[in-house]
Design a protein around this motif. Sequence first.
Motif, PDB file in Angstrom:
ATOM      1  N   UNK A 101      59.109  32.136  23.614  1.00  0.00           N
ATOM      2  CA  UNK A 101      58.046  32.485  22.727  1.00  0.00           C
ATOM      3  C   UNK A 101      57.638  33.765  23.179  1.00  0.00           C
ATOM      4  N   UNK A 102      57.439  34.142  24.261  1.00  0.00           N
ATOM      5  CA  UNK A 102      56.395  35.434  24.501  1.00  0.00           C
ATOM      6  C   UNK A 102      57.456  36.394  23.862  1.00  0.00           C
ATOM      7  N   UNK A 103      58.682  36.387  24.179  1.00  0.00           N
ATOM      8  CA  UNK A 103      59.464  37.608  23.435  1.00  0.00           C
ATOM      9  C   UNK A 103      59.366  37.686  21.962  1.00  0.00           C
ATOM     10  N   UNK A 104      59.415  36.508  21.140  1.00  0.00           N
ATOM     11  CA  UNK A 104      59.291  36.557  19.877  1.00  0.00           C
ATOM     12  C   UNK A 104      57.666  36.857  19.601  1.00  0.00           C
ATOM     13  N   UNK A 105      56.799  36.515  20.385  1.00  0.00           N
ATOM     14  CA  UNK A 105      55.398  37.168  20.095  1.00  0.00           C
ATOM     15  C   UNK A 105      55.312  38.595  20.317  1.00  0.00           C
ATOM     16  N   UNK A 207      60.767  49.315  19.363  1.00  0.00           N
ATOM     17  CA  UNK A 207      61.534  48.317  18.662  1.00  0.00           C
ATOM     18  C   UNK A 207      62.962  47.814  19.708  1.00  0.00           C
ATOM     19  N   UNK A 208      63.268  49.075  20.197  1.00  0.00           N
ATOM     20  CA  UNK A 208      64.159  48.966  21.494  1.00  0.00           C
ATOM     21  C   UNK A 208      63.650  47.883  22.561  1.00  0.00           C
ATOM     22  N   UNK A 209      62.620  48.278  22.834  1.00  0.00           N
ATOM     23  CA  UNK A 209      62.150  47.225  24.077  1.00  0.00           C
ATOM     24  C   UNK A 209      62.063  45.710  23.854  1.00  0.00           C
ATOM     25  N   UNK A 210      61.428  45.691  22.524  1.00  0.00           N
ATOM     26  CA  UNK A 210      61.334  44.030  22.132  1.00  0.00           C
ATOM     27  C   UNK A 210      62.873  43.383  21.604  1.00  0.00           C
ATOM     28  N   UNK A 211      63.477  44.259  21.065  1.00  0.00           N
ATOM     29  CA  UNK A 211      64.927  43.984  20.748  1.00  0.00           C
ATOM     30  C   UNK A 211      65.856  43.463  22.015  1.00  0.00           C
ATOM     31  N   UNK A 263      69.465  31.242  19.714  1.00  0.00           N
ATOM     32  CA  UNK A 263      70.142  32.430  19.130  1.00  0.00           C
ATOM     33  C   UNK A 263      70.078  32.237  17.446  1.00  0.00           C
ATOM     34  N   UNK A 264      69.965  31.221  16.761  1.00  0.00           N
ATOM     35  CA  UNK A 264      69.775  31.123  15.547  1.00  0.00           C
ATOM     36  C   UNK A 264      68.447  31.754  14.995  1.00  0.00           C
ATOM     37  N   UNK A 265      67.348  31.478  15.926  1.00  0.00           N
ATOM     38  CA  UNK A 265      66.177  32.154  15.773  1.00  0.00           C
ATOM     39  C   UNK A 265      66.283  33.676  15.945  1.00  0.00           C
ATOM     40  N   UNK A 266      66.983  34.000  16.732  1.00  0.00           N
ATOM     41  CA  UNK A 266      67.282  35.377  17.105  1.00  0.00           C
ATOM     42  C   UNK A 266      68.078  36.154  16.055  1.00  0.00           C
ATOM     43  N   UNK A 269      65.328  35.956  12.764  1.00  0.00           N
ATOM     44  CA  UNK A 269      64.248  36.707  12.826  1.00  0.00           C
ATOM     45  C   UNK A 269      64.494  38.281  13.065  1.00  0.00           C
ATOM     46  N   UNK A 270      65.236  38.475  14.215  1.00  0.00           N
ATOM     47  CA  UNK A 270      65.482  39.796  14.706  1.00  0.00           C
ATOM     48  C   UNK A 270      66.585  40.580  13.839  1.00  0.00           C
ATOM     49  N   UNK A 271      67.527  39.937  13.626  1.00  0.00           N
ATOM     50  CA  UNK A 271      68.769  40.609  12.916  1.00  0.00           C
ATOM     51  C   UNK A 271      68.586  40.647  11.499  1.00  0.00           C
ATOM     52  N   UNK A 272      68.537  39.528  10.900  1.00  0.00           N
ATOM     53  CA  UNK A 272      68.500  39.384   9.247  1.00  0.00           C
ATOM     54  C   UNK A 272      67.141  39.986   8.957  1.00  0.00           C
ATOM     55  N   UNK A 273      65.950  39.452   9.188  1.00  0.00           N
ATOM     56  CA  UNK A 273      64.646  39.818   8.695  1.00  0.00           C
ATOM     57  C   UNK A 273      64.275  41.065   9.070  1.00  0.00           C
ATOM     58  N   UNK A 274      64.775  41.645  10.312  1.00  0.00           N
ATOM     59  CA  UNK A 274      64.477  42.987  10.930  1.00  0.00           C
ATOM     60  C   UNK A 274      65.331  44.008   9.774  1.00  0.00           C
ATOM     61  N   UNK A 275      66.637  43.674   9.542  1.00  0.00           N
ATOM     62  CA  UNK A 275      67.350  44.564   8.941  1.00  0.00           C
ATOM     63  C   UNK A 275      66.978  44.419   7.233  1.00  0.00           C
ATOM     64  N   UNK A 276      66.438  43.448   6.768  1.00  0.00           N
ATOM     65  CA  UNK A 276      65.991  43.145   5.528  1.00  0.00           C
ATOM     66  C   UNK A 276      64.672  44.297   5.531  1.00  0.00           C
ATOM     67  N   UNK A 277      63.670  44.329   6.354  1.00  0.00           N
ATOM     68  CA  UNK A 277      62.767  45.054   6.416  1.00  0.00           C
ATOM     69  C   UNK A 277      62.959  46.559   6.302  1.00  0.00           C
ATOM     70  N   UNK A 278      64.206  46.888   6.949  1.00  0.00           N
ATOM     71  CA  UNK A 278      64.806  48.239   6.995  1.00  0.00           C
ATOM     72  C   UNK A 278      65.178  48.830   5.737  1.00  0.00           C
ATOM     73  N   UNK A 279      65.894  47.795   5.046  1.00  0.00           N
ATOM     74  CA  UNK A 279      66.317  47.944   3.511  1.00  0.00           C
ATOM     75  C   UNK A 279      65.012  48.178   2.652  1.00  0.00           C
ATOM     76  N   UNK A 280      64.172  47.347   2.811  1.00  0.00           N
ATOM     77  CA  UNK A 280      63.008  47.246   2.046  1.00  0.00           C
ATOM     78  C   UNK A 280      62.225  48.558   2.051  1.00  0.00           C
ATOM     79  N   UNK A 281      62.238  49.165   3.279  1.00  0.00           N
ATOM     80  CA  UNK A 281      61.535  50.327   3.415  1.00  0.00           C
ATOM     81  C   UNK A 281      62.398  51.519   3.377  1.00  0.00           C
TER      82      UNK A 281
END
Length: 283
Positions: A101-105, A207-211, A263-266, A269-281
């Motif tokens: 939870x701390x890392x996701x936060x 980004x690298x630190x949290x990833x 891992x499913x949450x990671x 949230x981090x791979x799929x959603x994060x990559x989607x944000x990259x594409x959108x930007x």
Amino acid sequence: MAEAHTKHHDYHLVDPSPWPFVGSLSAFIMAVGAVSWLHHLYAAAPLVFGLGTLGVLYTFIGWWRDVIREAEHGGFHTRVVQISHRYGMILFIASEVMFFVAWFWAYFNTALFPGDAHEIARVAATGGVWPPKGIETFDPWHLPLLNTLILLTSGTTVTWAHHALLENDRQGVKWGLILTVCLGLIFTCVQAFEYSHATFGFSGNIYGATFFMATGFHGAHVIIGTIFLIVCLVRVLNGHFTPTQHLGFEFAAWYWHFVDVVWLFLFACIYVWGHGATVAAGH
């Protein structure tokens, strides 16, 4: 006199053990060595860290060996004792949940509000967008998806092993555990290969630190869980565990399923959603 020492209860009153003292002392030495090594305080810091690590590993082996003897040969793990063990394992996994939870936060605290005008340092670190400018994220549908399939498959094989144990199918338990261990090792190798091709580092960007903290902490749990399952496999080969007495195996399966779910949450949230944000930007 013999009657005075007869056990009239279902609880296990453990004998005095050196392991809490040895383990805490070793952990202290390891921590001092690690901090000294990171800050380059003295040349012998790596040696101090290594000695502390060996002490911690020795504690693990000795303490778990005693617990196995109590369960397999001493007959101390009654139904009442097993209930206490289950509560303890549940609380342990709950504490691990709070770690993640701390890392996701940390990740979402920056990812959801990268351009918060009240956080000047945050805007400077992210450029007002997430992921920060210049960060090339991983494509979630390549190696991350492969690792997701590997880990989910390992969840099915450990469940197969568990059900085989309940039916006293020793061969099924053995091969289920062997497959799970192999899949866990493959997951770790793919993760290391992915890290080696990262275009960003741990330091120098948020980004690298949290990833790396989130996925690396999970990777450490995969390694620990794999070791846990290897110990269970060795015990199975030595004739340990029965359909009614297999707490060690059950806890290993719980831990492995916990690793799967995290891992499913990671991945989402981090791979799929994060990559989607990259594409959108438009990165």
